[in-house]
Design an enzyme around this catalytic site. Structure first.
Site, PDB file in Angstrom:
ATOM      1  N   SER A   8      -0.182  33.682   6.988  1.00  0.00           N
ATOM      2  CA  SER A   8      -0.433  35.104   6.756  1.00  0.00           C
ATOM      3  C   SER A   8      -0.051  35.928   7.979  1.00  0.00           C
ATOM      4  O   SER A   8      -0.605  35.751   9.070  1.00  0.00           O
ATOM      5  CB  SER A   8      -1.910  35.336   6.425  1.00  0.00           C
ATOM      6  OG  SER A   8      -2.168  36.719   6.332  1.00  0.00           O
ATOM      7  N   HIS A  33       3.043  35.032   3.823  1.00  0.00           N
ATOM      8  CA  HIS A  33       2.078  35.841   3.086  1.00  0.00           C
ATOM      9  C   HIS A  33       1.941  37.194   3.768  1.00  0.00           C
ATOM     10  O   HIS A  33       1.630  37.276   4.964  1.00  0.00           O
ATOM     11  CB  HIS A  33       0.727  35.112   3.038  1.00  0.00           C
ATOM     12  CG  HIS A  33      -0.254  35.745   2.109  1.00  0.00           C
ATOM     13  ND1 HIS A  33      -0.179  35.610   0.739  1.00  0.00           N
ATOM     14  CD2 HIS A  33      -1.343  36.531   2.351  1.00  0.00           C
ATOM     15  CE1 HIS A  33      -1.172  36.260   0.175  1.00  0.00           C
ATOM     16  NE2 HIS A  33      -1.886  36.841   1.128  1.00  0.00           N
ATOM     17  N   ASP A  35       0.036  40.671   3.691  1.00  0.00           N
ATOM     18  CA  ASP A  35      -1.142  41.404   3.214  1.00  0.00           C
ATOM     19  C   ASP A  35      -0.962  42.899   3.429  1.00  0.00           C
ATOM     20  O   ASP A  35      -1.037  43.395   4.556  1.00  0.00           O
ATOM     21  CB  ASP A  35      -2.392  40.930   3.962  1.00  0.00           C
ATOM     22  CG  ASP A  35      -2.852  39.559   3.512  1.00  0.00           C
ATOM     23  OD1 ASP A  35      -2.972  39.348   2.296  1.00  0.00           O
ATOM     24  OD2 ASP A  35      -3.107  38.700   4.373  1.00  0.00           O
ATOM     25  N   MET A  37      -2.485  46.503   2.875  1.00  0.00           N
ATOM     26  CA  MET A  37      -3.783  47.135   2.626  1.00  0.00           C
ATOM     27  C   MET A  37      -3.651  48.650   2.721  1.00  0.00           C
ATOM     28  O   MET A  37      -2.973  49.166   3.612  1.00  0.00           O
ATOM     29  CB  MET A  37      -4.810  46.662   3.652  1.00  0.00           C
ATOM     30  CG  MET A  37      -4.954  45.170   3.763  1.00  0.00           C
ATOM     31  SD  MET A  37      -6.167  44.740   5.036  1.00  0.00           S
ATOM     32  CE  MET A  37      -5.881  42.985   5.178  1.00  0.00           C
ATOM     33  N   HIS A  66       1.128  40.464  -1.031  1.00  0.00           N
ATOM     34  CA  HIS A  66      -0.201  40.627  -1.623  1.00  0.00           C
ATOM     35  C   HIS A  66      -0.604  42.093  -1.482  1.00  0.00           C
ATOM     36  O   HIS A  66      -0.971  42.544  -0.403  1.00  0.00           O
ATOM     37  CB  HIS A  66      -1.183  39.699  -0.894  1.00  0.00           C
ATOM     38  CG  HIS A  66      -2.591  39.790  -1.356  1.00  0.00           C
ATOM     39  ND1 HIS A  66      -3.634  39.225  -0.651  1.00  0.00           N
ATOM     40  CD2 HIS A  66      -3.156  40.367  -2.449  1.00  0.00           C
ATOM     41  CE1 HIS A  66      -4.756  39.456  -1.283  1.00  0.00           C
ATOM     42  NE2 HIS A  66      -4.496  40.146  -2.367  1.00  0.00           N
ATOM     43  N   MET A  68      -2.979  44.719  -1.701  1.00  0.00           N
ATOM     44  CA  MET A  68      -4.389  45.114  -1.767  1.00  0.00           C
ATOM     45  C   MET A  68      -4.450  46.635  -1.743  1.00  0.00           C
ATOM     46  O   MET A  68      -4.953  47.258  -0.819  1.00  0.00           O
ATOM     47  CB  MET A  68      -5.152  44.504  -0.589  1.00  0.00           C
ATOM     48  CG  MET A  68      -5.293  43.004  -0.686  1.00  0.00           C
ATOM     49  SD  MET A  68      -6.177  42.291   0.726  1.00  0.00           S
ATOM     50  CE  MET A  68      -4.780  41.868   1.773  1.00  0.00           C
ATOM     51  N   MET A 137      -9.191  34.619  -4.182  1.00  0.00           N
ATOM     52  CA  MET A 137      -9.636  34.933  -2.828  1.00  0.00           C
ATOM     53  C   MET A 137     -10.882  34.123  -2.491  1.00  0.00           C
ATOM     54  O   MET A 137     -11.849  34.105  -3.258  1.00  0.00           O
ATOM     55  CB  MET A 137      -9.934  36.426  -2.696  1.00  0.00           C
ATOM     56  CG  MET A 137      -8.731  37.338  -2.873  1.00  0.00           C
ATOM     57  SD  MET A 137      -7.460  37.084  -1.610  1.00  0.00           S
ATOM     58  CE  MET A 137      -8.372  37.504  -0.103  1.00  0.00           C
ATOM     59  N   ASP A 172      -6.780  32.034  -0.644  1.00  0.00           N
ATOM     60  CA  ASP A 172      -6.576  32.813   0.576  1.00  0.00           C
ATOM     61  C   ASP A 172      -7.917  33.163   1.205  1.00  0.00           C
ATOM     62  O   ASP A 172      -8.733  33.822   0.573  1.00  0.00           O
ATOM     63  CB  ASP A 172      -5.810  34.095   0.222  1.00  0.00           C
ATOM     64  CG  ASP A 172      -5.573  35.006   1.410  1.00  0.00           C
ATOM     65  OD1 ASP A 172      -5.912  34.629   2.538  1.00  0.00           O
ATOM     66  OD2 ASP A 172      -5.030  36.108   1.198  1.00  0.00           O
ATOM     67  N   GLY A 173      -8.106  32.695   2.457  1.00  0.00           N
ATOM     68  CA  GLY A 173      -9.259  33.142   3.225  1.00  0.00           C
ATOM     69  C   GLY A 173     -10.091  32.015   3.797  1.00  0.00           C
ATOM     70  O   GLY A 173     -10.592  31.160   3.067  1.00  0.00           O
ATOM     71  N   SER A 195      -5.425  32.943  10.568  1.00  0.00           N
ATOM     72  CA  SER A 195      -5.925  32.596  11.905  1.00  0.00           C
ATOM     73  C   SER A 195      -5.608  31.157  12.264  1.00  0.00           C
ATOM     74  O   SER A 195      -5.312  30.843  13.419  1.00  0.00           O
ATOM     75  CB  SER A 195      -7.439  32.828  11.974  1.00  0.00           C
ATOM     76  OG  SER A 195      -7.754  34.179  11.715  1.00  0.00           O
TER      77      SER A 195
END
Length: 215
Positions: A8, A33, A35, A37, A66, A68, A137, A172-173, A195
């Protein structure tokens, strides 16, 4: 079914994006990936079309985008034009999900549908015959570095039963090498790691470790 590793970008060092992306790609990461937002569907703001368009010039990875964002139907063409290969929207968004999935496909892209941890799988079932990937998620969308929510494992297992052995189920997460077996054993085959990859001292080695653990 082969496991796909999707680092990510949100956890990357934005002063070294090309360097880090090239490193994880060379190490075997298949997807990147992304993200996106908007500060509405989720409480944070990340990056958008210009960043993705710039990165497309330096990577051949699948751009797993993705969204969001509250009204993805307004932006899917812009993200497709920027180089997104998969465009995932949230079942919780304000757009007409059916029409937005159709538009993604009309643009020649794969369509994904995402569910937050508190969204019941039944909300996605009506779209199973239209989507190319289901994103479950395992943290609440909008923040990096959260702890994996174990309650989602039942949702992953049920989705795998309903979708069959060959469908892409992404999780994811909060996924690290230490708990990678949890989503994989539940039935996930596309693993997002932020991370754990870009937050590590050696992102390329982190990808190789993920690949070795699922070989």
């Amino acid at each position: 079914m082969a496991i796909i590793v999707a680092p990510s970008l949100l956890a990357a060092d934005f002063t070294k994006l090309e360097e880090q992306i090239s490193a994880v790609e060379a190490a075997g990461a298949e997807y990147l990936h992304l993200d996106v937002m908007d500060g509405h569907l989720v409480p944070n703001i990340s990056f958008g079309v210009p960043v993705i368009a710039s990165l497309r010039k330096c990577s051949n990875m699948v751009f797993d985008t993705h969204l969001m964002i509250s009204e993805p139907h307004k932006y899917v063409k812009a993200f497709a034009d920027a180089g997104a290969d998969i465009i995932t929207i949230h079942v919780e968004c304000d757009s007409d999900v059916d029409k937005t999935i159709d538009e993604i496909h009309a643009l020649g892209k794969k369509a994904g549908l995402a569910l937050n941890p508190d969204a019941d799988l039944s909300r996605a079932v009506p779209y199973f015959d239209k989507i190319d990937m289901l994103l479950i998620m395992s943290v609440y969308a909008g923040f990096g570095g959260q702890k994996y929510i174990m309650d989602v494992n039942d949702k992953i297992k049920e989705a795998r039963k309903l979708l069959g052995p060959d469908f892409d189920i992404q999780v994811d997460g909060g996924i690290y090498l230490s708990n990678l077996d949890v989503p994989v054993s539940a039935g996930a085959n596309v693993i997002v790691a932020g991370s754990a990859v870009f937050g590590s001292a050696d992102p390329a080695q982190a990808v190789r470790d993920f690949k070795a653990a699922t070989a």
